[in-house]
Motif scaffolding. Structure first.
Motif, PDB file in Angstrom:
ATOM      1  N   SER A 199      35.543 -11.722   6.928  1.00  0.00           N
ATOM      2  CA  SER A 199      34.807 -10.509   7.284  1.00  0.00           C
ATOM      3  C   SER A 199      33.318 -10.842   7.322  1.00  0.00           C
ATOM      4  O   SER A 199      32.891 -11.888   6.842  1.00  0.00           O
ATOM      5  N   ALA A 200      32.533  -9.948   7.903  1.00  0.00           N
ATOM      6  CA  ALA A 200      31.095 -10.164   8.010  1.00  0.00           C
ATOM      7  C   ALA A 200      30.394  -9.574   6.789  1.00  0.00           C
ATOM      8  O   ALA A 200      30.749  -8.501   6.295  1.00  0.00           O
ATOM      9  N   LEU A 201      29.392 -10.297   6.314  1.00  0.00           N
ATOM     10  CA  LEU A 201      28.630  -9.851   5.159  1.00  0.00           C
ATOM     11  C   LEU A 201      27.183 -10.274   5.354  1.00  0.00           C
ATOM     12  O   LEU A 201      26.915 -11.426   5.690  1.00  0.00           O
ATOM     13  N   SER A 202      26.251  -9.357   5.174  1.00  0.00           N
ATOM     14  CA  SER A 202      24.831  -9.675   5.304  1.00  0.00           C
ATOM     15  C   SER A 202      24.213  -9.770   3.919  1.00  0.00           C
ATOM     16  O   SER A 202      24.314  -8.838   3.114  1.00  0.00           O
ATOM     17  N   LEU A 203      23.577 -10.917   3.632  1.00  0.00           N
ATOM     18  CA  LEU A 203      22.928 -11.144   2.344  1.00  0.00           C
ATOM     19  C   LEU A 203      21.530 -11.725   2.585  1.00  0.00           C
ATOM     20  O   LEU A 203      21.304 -12.418   3.573  1.00  0.00           O
ATOM     21  N   PRO A 204      20.596 -11.454   1.677  1.00  0.00           N
ATOM     22  CA  PRO A 204      19.242 -11.991   1.866  1.00  0.00           C
ATOM     23  C   PRO A 204      19.155 -13.486   1.583  1.00  0.00           C
ATOM     24  O   PRO A 204      19.693 -13.969   0.595  1.00  0.00           O
ATOM     25  N   VAL A 205      18.484 -14.202   2.468  1.00  0.00           N
ATOM     26  CA  VAL A 205      18.164 -15.608   2.281  1.00  0.00           C
ATOM     27  C   VAL A 205      16.657 -15.726   2.413  1.00  0.00           C
ATOM     28  O   VAL A 205      16.105 -15.453   3.475  1.00  0.00           O
ATOM     29  N   ASP A 206      15.994 -16.090   1.335  1.00  0.00           N
ATOM     30  CA  ASP A 206      14.527 -16.093   1.303  1.00  0.00           C
ATOM     31  C   ASP A 206      13.986 -14.729   1.729  1.00  0.00           C
ATOM     32  O   ASP A 206      12.980 -14.628   2.441  1.00  0.00           O
ATOM     33  N   GLY A 207      14.692 -13.684   1.320  1.00  0.00           N
ATOM     34  CA  GLY A 207      14.255 -12.324   1.592  1.00  0.00           C
ATOM     35  C   GLY A 207      14.614 -11.780   2.956  1.00  0.00           C
ATOM     36  O   GLY A 207      14.345 -10.610   3.250  1.00  0.00           O
ATOM     37  N   VAL A 208      15.235 -12.588   3.803  1.00  0.00           N
ATOM     38  CA  VAL A 208      15.582 -12.164   5.166  1.00  0.00           C
ATOM     39  C   VAL A 208      17.087 -11.905   5.260  1.00  0.00           C
ATOM     40  O   VAL A 208      17.884 -12.791   4.916  1.00  0.00           O
ATOM     41  N   PRO A 209      17.521 -10.723   5.720  1.00  0.00           N
ATOM     42  CA  PRO A 209      18.957 -10.453   5.880  1.00  0.00           C
ATOM     43  C   PRO A 209      19.598 -11.494   6.793  1.00  0.00           C
ATOM     44  O   PRO A 209      19.111 -11.752   7.892  1.00  0.00           O
ATOM     45  N   THR A 210      20.670 -12.096   6.324  1.00  0.00           N
ATOM     46  CA  THR A 210      21.308 -13.206   7.037  1.00  0.00           C
ATOM     47  C   THR A 210      22.810 -12.977   7.098  1.00  0.00           C
ATOM     48  O   THR A 210      23.417 -12.612   6.093  1.00  0.00           O
ATOM     49  N   PRO A 211      23.439 -13.182   8.256  1.00  0.00           N
ATOM     50  CA  PRO A 211      24.889 -12.974   8.367  1.00  0.00           C
ATOM     51  C   PRO A 211      25.682 -14.102   7.722  1.00  0.00           C
ATOM     52  O   PRO A 211      25.329 -15.279   7.852  1.00  0.00           O
ATOM     53  N   PHE A 212      26.752 -13.734   7.037  1.00  0.00           N
ATOM     54  CA  PHE A 212      27.659 -14.696   6.417  1.00  0.00           C
ATOM     55  C   PHE A 212      29.099 -14.345   6.780  1.00  0.00           C
ATOM     56  O   PHE A 212      29.418 -13.198   7.074  1.00  0.00           O
ATOM     57  N   HIS A 213      29.945 -15.367   6.767  1.00  0.00           N
ATOM     58  CA  HIS A 213      31.392 -15.185   6.841  1.00  0.00           C
ATOM     59  C   HIS A 213      31.897 -15.115   5.406  1.00  0.00           C
ATOM     60  O   HIS A 213      31.507 -15.929   4.563  1.00  0.00           O
ATOM     61  N   TYR A 214      32.774 -14.169   5.116  1.00  0.00           N
ATOM     62  CA  TYR A 214      33.179 -13.915   3.731  1.00  0.00           C
ATOM     63  C   TYR A 214      34.687 -13.686   3.661  1.00  0.00           C
ATOM     64  O   TYR A 214      35.277 -13.041   4.530  1.00  0.00           O
ATOM     65  N   ARG A 215      35.307 -14.234   2.616  1.00  0.00           N
ATOM     66  CA  ARG A 215      36.717 -13.945   2.375  1.00  0.00           C
ATOM     67  C   ARG A 215      37.002 -13.949   0.881  1.00  0.00           C
ATOM     68  O   ARG A 215      36.310 -14.596   0.098  1.00  0.00           O
ATOM     69  N   GLU A 216      38.023 -13.211   0.498  1.00  0.00           N
ATOM     70  CA  GLU A 216      38.472 -13.150  -0.886  1.00  0.00           C
ATOM     71  C   GLU A 216      39.904 -13.651  -0.975  1.00  0.00           C
ATOM     72  O   GLU A 216      40.657 -13.590  -0.008  1.00  0.00           O
TER      73      GLU A 216
END
Length: 222
Positions: free
Chosen positions: A164-181
């Motif tokens: 699934s898609a997940l946005s997390l901050p990288v150096d304060g900038v929202p960045t898209p990630f691929h995520y799974r549980e």
């Protein structure tokens, strides 16, 4: 999948692909040799931080490495999901964004690293801290081989339904990630503007509240 090697986090290889350097655990020497920045959780995380391992080519070039945060998980411990369900940790994997290049012996070409490389290293990393309850010691190697193949297939299909898609901050900038549980924990992977790919895995800590940042002084972790 574009990655340096399927054995990049496990064993030495003679063809110049990435390999684990066990002696790098607890020492900062290998990290200092990297020509790229290392990432960890940002300042919002105030818990324990610790060095793990770096991965290098046969000629010594560092290509990836991991930084741990939180409770140090017991490797290969018996019990449900490690030694205890109370373990809370997150590991950040930094992977150099390398283009296609020749192997150290000049006999072949290594594939470029990619977000899939980070996803696979993170997936395998999580497995090293997992031992399903009631599993016989003699069966764990077979189980680990099977799960490693699964992690490889999942990392090769980041657009698939398992992610699934997940946005997390990288150096304060929202960045898209691929995520799974999974029943063992969570895995995520993405890229930064600093020319590296990031993977992460953990258990007991929610991935949704994490942020990542360049480590200003890696020697502080030694």
């Amino acid at each position: 999948m574009e990655t340096t090697s399927r054995v990049g986090a496990q064993a030495p290889a003679a063809d110049g692909t990435a390999q684990a350097v066990p002696s790098a655990r607890r020492t900062v020497d290998g990290y200092l040799l990297a020509p790229f920045p290392w990432y960890g959780l940002d300042e919002a995380f105030t818990g324990q931080r610790w060095l793990m391992q770096v991965g290098a080519t046969a000629d010594g070039a560092v290509e990836h490495g991991s930084i741990g945060h939180g409770d140090e998980p017991s490797v290969r411990a018996e019990g449900t999901l490690g030694t205890s369900d109370k373990e809370r940790f997150a590991v950040v994997v930094t992977v150099a964004a390398n283009p296609v290049r020749r192997s150290s012996d000049g006999t072949g070409v290594l594939e470029a690293t990619s977000v899939s490389s980070a996803a696979w290293l993170a997936g395998v990393g999580l497995l090293t801290h997992t031992w399903p309850g009631q599993m016989d010691h003699t069966l764990r190697d077979d189980w680990l081989d099977q799960q490693t193949e699964t992690a490889w297939a999942l990392a090769d299909d980041l657009e698939g339904s398992d992610w699934s898609a997940l946005s997390l901050p990288v150096d304060g900038v929202p960045t898209p990630f691929h995520y799974r549980e999974s029943e063992f924990g969570w895995v995520l992977a993405g890229s930064t503007k600093e020319g590296v790919h990031l993977g992460a895995y953990g258990r007991g800590m929610s991935a949704y509240g994490l942020g990542f940042a360049v480590i200003k002084d890696i020697t502080a972790y030694a």
